[in-house]
Write a protein that holds these residues in place. Structure first.
Motif, PDB file in Angstrom:
ATOM      1  N   SER A 113       0.814  -1.072   0.061  1.00  0.00           N
ATOM      2  CA  SER A 113       0.110  -0.028  -0.049  1.00  0.00           C
ATOM      3  C   SER A 113       0.944   1.282  -0.133  1.00  0.00           C
ATOM      4  N   VAL A 114       0.456   2.118  -0.738  1.00  0.00           N
ATOM      5  CA  VAL A 114       1.176   3.474  -0.752  1.00  0.00           C
ATOM      6  C   VAL A 114       0.260   4.600  -0.356  1.00  0.00           C
ATOM      7  N   GLN A 115       0.438   5.208   0.878  1.00  0.00           N
ATOM      8  CA  GLN A 115      -0.153   6.272   1.307  1.00  0.00           C
ATOM      9  C   GLN A 115       0.683   7.596   1.296  1.00  0.00           C
ATOM     10  N   PHE A 116       0.268   8.833   1.769  1.00  0.00           N
ATOM     11  CA  PHE A 116       0.956   9.998   1.595  1.00  0.00           C
ATOM     12  C   PHE A 116       0.965  10.665   3.118  1.00  0.00           C
ATOM     13  N   ILE A 117       1.927  11.425   3.366  1.00  0.00           N
ATOM     14  CA  ILE A 117       2.087  12.049   4.604  1.00  0.00           C
ATOM     15  C   ILE A 117       2.167  13.507   4.350  1.00  0.00           C
ATOM     16  N   HIS A 118       0.868  13.987   4.871  1.00  0.00           N
ATOM     17  CA  HIS A 118       0.436  15.450   4.736  1.00  0.00           C
ATOM     18  C   HIS A 118       0.906  16.245   5.959  1.00  0.00           C
ATOM     19  N   LYS A 119       1.245  17.475   5.915  1.00  0.00           N
ATOM     20  CA  LYS A 119       1.648  18.179   6.998  1.00  0.00           C
ATOM     21  C   LYS A 119       0.674  17.816   8.316  1.00  0.00           C
ATOM     22  N   GLY A 120       1.336  17.354   9.627  1.00  0.00           N
ATOM     23  CA  GLY A 120       0.547  17.233  10.674  1.00  0.00           C
ATOM     24  C   GLY A 120      -0.161  16.098  10.834  1.00  0.00           C
ATOM     25  N   ASP A 121      -0.202  15.195   9.727  1.00  0.00           N
ATOM     26  CA  ASP A 121      -0.742  13.780   9.707  1.00  0.00           C
ATOM     27  C   ASP A 121       0.013  12.560  10.372  1.00  0.00           C
ATOM     28  N   ASP A 122       1.290  12.722  10.527  1.00  0.00           N
ATOM     29  CA  ASP A 122       2.070  11.551  11.288  1.00  0.00           C
ATOM     30  C   ASP A 122       2.405  11.738  12.766  1.00  0.00           C
ATOM     31  N   GLY A 123       1.837  12.629  13.110  1.00  0.00           N
ATOM     32  CA  GLY A 123       1.935  12.737  14.746  1.00  0.00           C
ATOM     33  C   GLY A 123       3.384  13.142  15.090  1.00  0.00           C
ATOM     34  N   PHE A 124       4.232  13.247  14.304  1.00  0.00           N
ATOM     35  CA  PHE A 124       5.700  13.390  14.703  1.00  0.00           C
ATOM     36  C   PHE A 124       5.986  14.821  14.093  1.00  0.00           C
ATOM     37  N   SER A 125       7.323  15.221  14.718  1.00  0.00           N
ATOM     38  CA  SER A 125       7.695  16.718  14.437  1.00  0.00           C
ATOM     39  C   SER A 125       8.155  16.692  13.145  1.00  0.00           C
ATOM     40  N   THR A 126       8.499  15.637  12.317  1.00  0.00           N
ATOM     41  CA  THR A 126       8.826  15.867  10.940  1.00  0.00           C
ATOM     42  C   THR A 126       8.011  14.861   9.712  1.00  0.00           C
ATOM     43  N   SER A 127       7.877  15.217   8.740  1.00  0.00           N
ATOM     44  CA  SER A 127       7.252  14.524   7.836  1.00  0.00           C
ATOM     45  C   SER A 127       8.309  14.513   6.311  1.00  0.00           C
ATOM     46  N   MET A 128       9.464  14.667   6.582  1.00  0.00           N
ATOM     47  CA  MET A 128      10.455  14.712   5.553  1.00  0.00           C
ATOM     48  C   MET A 128      10.837  13.236   4.861  1.00  0.00           C
ATOM     49  N   PHE A 129      10.665  12.124   5.616  1.00  0.00           N
ATOM     50  CA  PHE A 129      11.277  10.786   5.151  1.00  0.00           C
ATOM     51  C   PHE A 129       9.972  10.094   5.204  1.00  0.00           C
ATOM     52  N   PRO A 130      10.275   9.031   4.226  1.00  0.00           N
ATOM     53  CA  PRO A 130       9.136   7.954   3.913  1.00  0.00           C
ATOM     54  C   PRO A 130       9.262   6.939   5.370  1.00  0.00           C
ATOM     55  N   LEU A 131       7.776   6.697   5.611  1.00  0.00           N
ATOM     56  CA  LEU A 131       7.648   5.699   6.913  1.00  0.00           C
ATOM     57  C   LEU A 131       7.248   4.335   6.200  1.00  0.00           C
ATOM     58  N   LYS A 140       4.239   5.018   3.659  1.00  0.00           N
ATOM     59  CA  LYS A 140       3.873   6.555   3.670  1.00  0.00           C
ATOM     60  C   LYS A 140       4.847   7.174   2.976  1.00  0.00           C
ATOM     61  N   LEU A 141       4.569   7.926   1.850  1.00  0.00           N
ATOM     62  CA  LEU A 141       5.240   8.896   1.164  1.00  0.00           C
ATOM     63  C   LEU A 141       5.232  10.422   1.642  1.00  0.00           C
ATOM     64  N   PRO A 142       6.430  11.024   1.902  1.00  0.00           N
ATOM     65  CA  PRO A 142       6.105  12.635   2.231  1.00  0.00           C
ATOM     66  C   PRO A 142       6.031  13.469   1.256  1.00  0.00           C
ATOM     67  N   LEU A 143       5.437  14.308   1.078  1.00  0.00           N
ATOM     68  CA  LEU A 143       4.980  15.336  -0.015  1.00  0.00           C
ATOM     69  C   LEU A 143       6.164  16.425  -0.151  1.00  0.00           C
TER      70      LEU A 143
END
Length: 167
Positions: A113-131, A140-143
Motif C-alpha cells: 500500500s502507498v499512502q501520503f504524509i500531509h503536514k501534521g498527519d504523522d503525529g511526529f515533528s517531521t514528515s520529511m522521510f518516508p515511513l 507512507k510517502l512524504p510530499l
C-alpha cells in the motif's frame, strides 16, 4: 529446487506423501497433462522448479496499491505529483544500482500500500522521510515539491534504517 539437497528433500516428501502424489499424477493423467509434461519437460519446469529472476522497478511498483485523496482536492494534486516521484525513484534505483537497491526498498516497505504524509498527519515533528509500517504493509510517502529532495530523503531513510521502521 535450489540445490541437490532440495532434491533429497523432495524424494523424502514423495515417500512420505506417496498417496497424495499418486493422486496428483492420476489427476494430471486424467487431464491429459502428464503426457505433455513427459514430452515437454522444459515447458513445465517453471511450474515445478525454482528459477531466480531479476527484480525490476515495474515488479516493485505492481506490489503497491495507491490510495489517493478525492479527485479535485488539493491533497490529490500533491499526491499525483509525488506518485510520479515514486515511480521515477524506482526506475532510478533499478538503473543506478539494480536489483540490490530494489530489494532494499522492498525490505524497507514490505508493503502493498502507498499512502501520503500531509503536514501534521504523522503525529511526529517531521514528515520529511518516508515511513514504512510493516504491520499493515504500507509505505507512507512524504510530499516534496522536487524529485531531488524526494530522492535525497528516501535514500537517507534507506541508508539509516536497519530493519523495520522509520528513519
Amino acid at each position: 529446487m535450489r540445490s541437490i539437497r532440495d532434491g533429497d528433500l523432495l524424494v523424502q516428501d514423495i515417500v512420505m506423501f506417496q498417496g497424495p502424489f499418486q493422486r496428483l499424477c492420476e489427476g494430471l493423467k486424467t487431464l491429459g497433462v502428464l503426457d505433455q509434461i513427459r514430452q515437454h519437460p522444459d515447458s513445465f519446469r517453471p511450474l515445478f522448479c525454482y528459477e531466480p529472476n531479476t527484480l525490476t522497478a515495474d515488479q516493485v511498483e505492481d506490489l503497491f496499491s495507491i490510495h489517493l485523496s478525492p479527485e479535485g482536492s488539493n491533497k490529490r494534486a500533491a499526491e499525483e505529483m509525488v506518485i510520479t516521484f515514486w515511480r521515477d525513484y524506482l526506475q532510478d534505483a533499478e538503473e543506478e544500482e539494480g536489483p540490490s537497491k530494489l530489494e532494499k526498498i522492498l525490505a524497507f516497505t514490505t508493503g502493498a500500500s502507498v499512502q501520503f504524509i500531509h503536514k501534521g498527519d504523522d503525529g511526529f515533528s517531521t514528515s520529511m522521510f518516508p515511513l514504512a509500517n510493516t504491520c499493515v504493509n504500507c509505505i507512507k510517502l512524504p510530499l516534496h515539491v522536487s524529485y531531488q529532495l524526494f530522492k535525497e530523503k528516501f535514500d537517507f531513510a534507506l541508508g539509516n534504517t536497519y530493519g523495520f521502521g522509520r528513519a
